[in-house]
Design a protein around this motif. Structure first.
Motif, PDB file in Angstrom:
ATOM      1  N   LEU A 286     -23.265 -19.015 -31.153  1.00 19.62           N
ATOM      2  CA  LEU A 286     -23.274 -20.366 -30.603  1.00 19.62           C
ATOM      3  C   LEU A 286     -24.381 -21.208 -31.213  1.00 19.62           C
ATOM      4  O   LEU A 286     -24.196 -22.405 -31.463  1.00 19.62           O
ATOM      5  CB  LEU A 286     -23.428 -20.315 -29.075  1.00 19.62           C
ATOM      6  N   GLY A 287     -25.534 -20.583 -31.443  1.00 21.67           N
ATOM      7  CA  GLY A 287     -26.636 -21.323 -32.048  1.00 21.67           C
ATOM      8  C   GLY A 287     -26.277 -21.824 -33.436  1.00 21.67           C
ATOM      9  O   GLY A 287     -26.576 -22.972 -33.797  1.00 21.67           O
ATOM     10  N   GLU A 288     -25.629 -20.967 -34.213  1.00 16.34           N
ATOM     11  CA  GLU A 288     -25.222 -21.368 -35.559  1.00 16.34           C
ATOM     12  C   GLU A 288     -24.147 -22.457 -35.489  1.00 16.34           C
ATOM     13  O   GLU A 288     -24.159 -23.403 -36.290  1.00 16.34           O
ATOM     14  CB  GLU A 288     -24.695 -20.149 -36.316  1.00 16.34           C
ATOM     15  N   GLY A 289     -23.221 -22.311 -34.542  1.00 15.47           N
ATOM     16  CA  GLY A 289     -22.181 -23.331 -34.393  1.00 15.47           C
ATOM     17  C   GLY A 289     -22.749 -24.666 -33.967  1.00 15.47           C
ATOM     18  O   GLY A 289     -22.333 -25.731 -34.462  1.00 15.47           O
ATOM     19  N   TYR A 290     -23.720 -24.629 -33.046  1.00 15.91           N
ATOM     20  CA  TYR A 290     -24.371 -25.855 -32.583  1.00 15.91           C
ATOM     21  C   TYR A 290     -25.104 -26.538 -33.728  1.00 15.91           C
ATOM     22  O   TYR A 290     -25.026 -27.765 -33.900  1.00 15.91           O
ATOM     23  CB  TYR A 290     -25.330 -25.502 -31.449  1.00 15.91           C
ATOM     24  N   ALA A 291     -25.804 -25.741 -34.533  1.00 19.45           N
ATOM     25  CA  ALA A 291     -26.510 -26.303 -35.686  1.00 19.45           C
ATOM     26  C   ALA A 291     -25.521 -26.938 -36.665  1.00 19.45           C
ATOM     27  O   ALA A 291     -25.785 -28.006 -37.233  1.00 19.45           O
ATOM     28  CB  ALA A 291     -27.321 -25.213 -36.384  1.00 19.45           C
ATOM     29  N   GLY A 292     -24.369 -26.296 -36.840  1.00 18.77           N
ATOM     30  CA  GLY A 292     -23.355 -26.857 -37.722  1.00 18.77           C
ATOM     31  C   GLY A 292     -22.801 -28.175 -37.209  1.00 18.77           C
ATOM     32  O   GLY A 292     -22.567 -29.111 -37.993  1.00 18.77           O
ATOM     33  N   MET A 293     -22.607 -28.267 -35.892  1.00 21.24           N
ATOM     34  CA  MET A 293     -22.120 -29.525 -35.316  1.00 21.24           C
ATOM     35  C   MET A 293     -23.160 -30.630 -35.455  1.00 21.24           C
ATOM     36  O   MET A 293     -22.813 -31.782 -35.752  1.00 21.24           O
ATOM     37  CB  MET A 293     -21.747 -29.327 -33.846  1.00 21.24           C
ATOM     38  N   ARG A 294     -24.411 -30.286 -35.235  1.00 28.19           N
ATOM     39  CA  ARG A 294     -25.466 -31.292 -35.407  1.00 28.19           C
ATOM     40  C   ARG A 294     -25.510 -31.794 -36.837  1.00 28.19           C
ATOM     41  O   ARG A 294     -25.649 -33.003 -37.087  1.00 28.19           O
ATOM     42  CB  ARG A 294     -26.819 -30.708 -34.991  1.00 28.19           C
ATOM     43  N   ALA A 295     -25.371 -30.879 -37.792  1.00 28.45           N
ATOM     44  CA  ALA A 295     -25.365 -31.274 -39.200  1.00 28.45           C
ATOM     45  C   ALA A 295     -24.153 -32.143 -39.511  1.00 28.45           C
ATOM     46  O   ALA A 295     -24.251 -33.111 -40.272  1.00 28.45           O
ATOM     47  CB  ALA A 295     -25.373 -30.028 -40.089  1.00 28.45           C
TER      48      ALA A 295
END
Length: 206
Positions: free
Chosen positions: A131-140
């Protein structure tokens, strides 16, 4: 022995994930056993374990595929000039998730599954990492869109891109939580609400 095509392998993986998602949505992660998943998908243990070692693998894969869909939507939007406004883009993403483009679940069931994933990440380090990686991807992805909005003259230059990203993600998360808890929240309500807020004339207020 005939060689199994990649298309067949992908379809079988999708079949397993879709069945697992239905089980998790119906019974919860801890109320679902691998035997429940096997029964749901109608496959042998060997066929399922060829793709996934257990429930944790299934849960992580479900979360990752949802993020992949959202990242793809952001990447497509960033290539359009001018890019779709936030109300249009968020409505499109949410509608896609809730109309079967991820796992074919009924809308409220899908929202409830997403909320379960969030809760499970509080105790499951592997899922928290996904989830952390997915959240970072959405922010990017949102930050990239902010730059596209600025290039098109649609957004002020003094608003930090990450602030916009966090706000839009929070808006989508709130919509999902409302649907999971109460139901009856149409994607059009999200679009209309954002459109209304975007129409506020800040100069008149100040």
């Amino acid at each position: 022995m005939a060689r199994v095509s990649q298309e067949h392998l992908d379809a079988r993986r999708r079949q397993i994930l879709t069945g697992a998602a239905r089980c998790f949505a119906r019974n919860g992660f801890h109320g679902t056993s691998m035997q429940d998943v096997l029964k749901e998908v109608g496959l042998s243990a060997g066929a399922v374990y060829r793709y996934f070692a257990g429930k944790d693998d299934l849960i992580a894969a479900i979360a990752d595929e949802a993020f992949q869909y959202i990242r793809h939507a952001f990447a497509e939007a960033a290539e359009i000039s001018p890019p779709p406004t936030p109300d249009v883009l968020l409505g499109r993403v949410v509608r896609g998730v809730f109309t079967g483009q991820v796992y074919g679940l009924e809308r409220r069931t899908c929202a409830a599954l997403i909320v379960q994933v969030w809760a499970e990440s509080m105790r499951n380090e592997r899922l928290a990492k996904t989830l952390g990686e997915g959240y970072a991807g959405m922010r990017a992805g949102w930050a990239q869109l902010v730059e596209a909005y600025r290039a098109a003259g649609l957004l002020r230059a003094d608003v930090p891109a990450d602030d916009v990203a966090r706000t839009m993600i929070a808006t989508a998360q709130g919509f999902i939580a409302q649907e999971a808890l109460f139901g009856g929240v149409e994607p059009e309500a999200l679009e209309n609400g954002l459109r209304g807020l975007m129409s506020i004339d800040a100069q008149r207020i100040s």
